[in-house]
Design an enzyme around this catalytic site. Structure first.
Site, PDB file in Angstrom:
ATOM      1  CB  CYS A 120      13.824   2.329  31.121  1.00 30.82           C
ATOM      2  SG  CYS A 120      15.591   2.698  31.156  1.00 30.82           S
ATOM      3  CG  HIS A 257      13.419  -0.836  27.951  1.00 32.97           C
ATOM      4  ND1 HIS A 257      14.171  -0.059  27.096  1.00 32.97           N
ATOM      5  CD2 HIS A 257      14.172  -0.986  29.078  1.00 32.97           C
ATOM      6  CE1 HIS A 257      15.324   0.244  27.674  1.00 32.97           C
ATOM      7  NE2 HIS A 257      15.347  -0.306  28.874  1.00 32.97           N
ATOM      8  CG  ASN A 287      18.923   0.052  26.642  1.00 35.47           C
ATOM      9  OD1 ASN A 287      18.105   0.952  26.493  1.00 35.47           O
ATOM     10  ND2 ASN A 287      19.084  -0.570  27.791  1.00 35.47           N
TER      11      ASN A 287
END
Length: 344
Positions: A120, A257, A287
């Site tokens: 991430c 993110h 995501n």
């Protein structure tokens, strides 16, 4: 914390590629209770996810993105002297997937190529590595590829993860630039004490053949990740602004993110960020881990008008635990490309 001011480089372009298969989270065929799904969709903000076929990898998505970007920029393969591939979903344990991508892209055997195992937070970290290689000498053009296929390691029975994660690949081209305003500010952090907040326990060499079949899939402690993010990311934004000597008003875009809409809204409020400066791509891209920073750029932002320069703060945070920010300038020369993966 790690703070670096690296001058003399620019982001020449960013290209992203999503797989063509679209999954509607509200599709009853997924087998989850409709009311539960609606609650997850409302909170996380993911209505549609993009999912690879079983024979497609993150390297395939990044290869497609890199080929398009190099063609658009007019970069001949022999002019690229380094390739950095950031991923937690490699083609193989060995060899490094970057070696395979070097060959597929036709880059010369004088090209340095290596993998970086970050998720991430991988986008700002990857930019930092590429920028330091440029400023360290011996390089004029570097490709930083960041791709993930988390749909391949989530349990189809775990609605907390399967309804959240998507797949994506990205390519970012960096090159030397003598302009006095070129370069960027980087702030990077790590806290391995929170590693179990997001973890895939089985399959690697700590536990090759896990007795618990659940350990073959991603496990996420949602509450722990939420608390970590709310605690760490606002401080990261403040520290990066202070390090660069900038204010919120001087930054044209804060590109997060794309973790979770609920979390991102909290971060915006806590950091005092204007809504029109925070792009959201999570609704129809999901995501997709660290590459979601690039996806938000290519799908929701545009380069500034000719003669103008903008500042964008690129923020990654999550698995590791790891978090980081890159504050970089962009101008009308910066190429932004997106590909919906037709034919993949």
């Amino acid at each position: 914390m790690s703070q670096s001011n690296i001058g003399g480089f620019r982001i020449a372009g960013v290209s992203t590629c999503l797989p063509p298969l679209v999954v509607d989270n509200l599709d009853p065929a997924l087998g989850f209770a409709p009311e539960d799904v609606r609650k997850v969709v409302a909170m996380a903000g993911v209505r549609e996810r993009r999912v690879v076929r079983p024979d497609i990898t993150s390297a395939d998505l990044c290869h497609r993105a890199a080929e398009r970007l190099m063609a658009r920029l007019g970069w001949a393969p022999e002019t690229v002297s380094a390739l950095v591939f950031v991923t937690q979903t490699p083609d193989h344990f060995l060899p490094s997937t970057s070696c395979l991508l070097q060959q597929r892209l036709g880059l010369p055997d004088t090209c340095a190529a290596f993998d970086v195992g970050l998720g991430c937070s991988g986008y700002p970290y990857g930019l930092y590595i590429a920028a330091t290689m440029l400023r360290g000498g011996g390089h004029r053009r570097v490709l930083m590829l960041h791709g993930e296929t988390p749909s391949r390691f989530v349990s189809p029975e775990d609605q907390a993860t399967v309804l959240l994660f998507s797949d994506a690949g990205s390519a970012t081209a960096l090159e030397l630039d003598d302009d006095p305003g070129a370069g960027g500010h980087f702030v990077l952090h790590t806290d391995g004490s929170g590693a179990e907040g997001l973890i895939l326990r089985g399959g690697a060499f700590r536990d090759r053949e896990p007795a618990n079949p659940r350990h073959r899939f991603l496990e996420m402690d949602g509450a722990a990740i939420f608390n970590f993010t709310i605690k760490r990311v606002p401080a990261l934004i403040a520290d990066t602004l202070a390090f660069a000597g900038k204010t919120v008003a001087e930054v044209d875009a804060f590109v997060f993110h794309q973790s979770n809409r609920f979390i991102m809204k909290h971060l915006m409020k806590k950091s005092g960020l204007p809504e029109d400066r925070v792009p959201f791509s999570i609704e129809d891209s999901g995501n997709c881990g660290g590459p979601s920073v690039a996806v938000a750029m290519t799908r929701r932002l545009s380069p500034p008008p000719p003669g103008q320069r903008q500042l964008w703060m690129l923020l990654g945070y999550g698995v590791g635990l790891s978090w980081g920010a890159a504050l970089v300038p962009v101008d009308e020369r910066t190429v932004l490309l997106h590909d919906d993966g037709e034919g993949l």
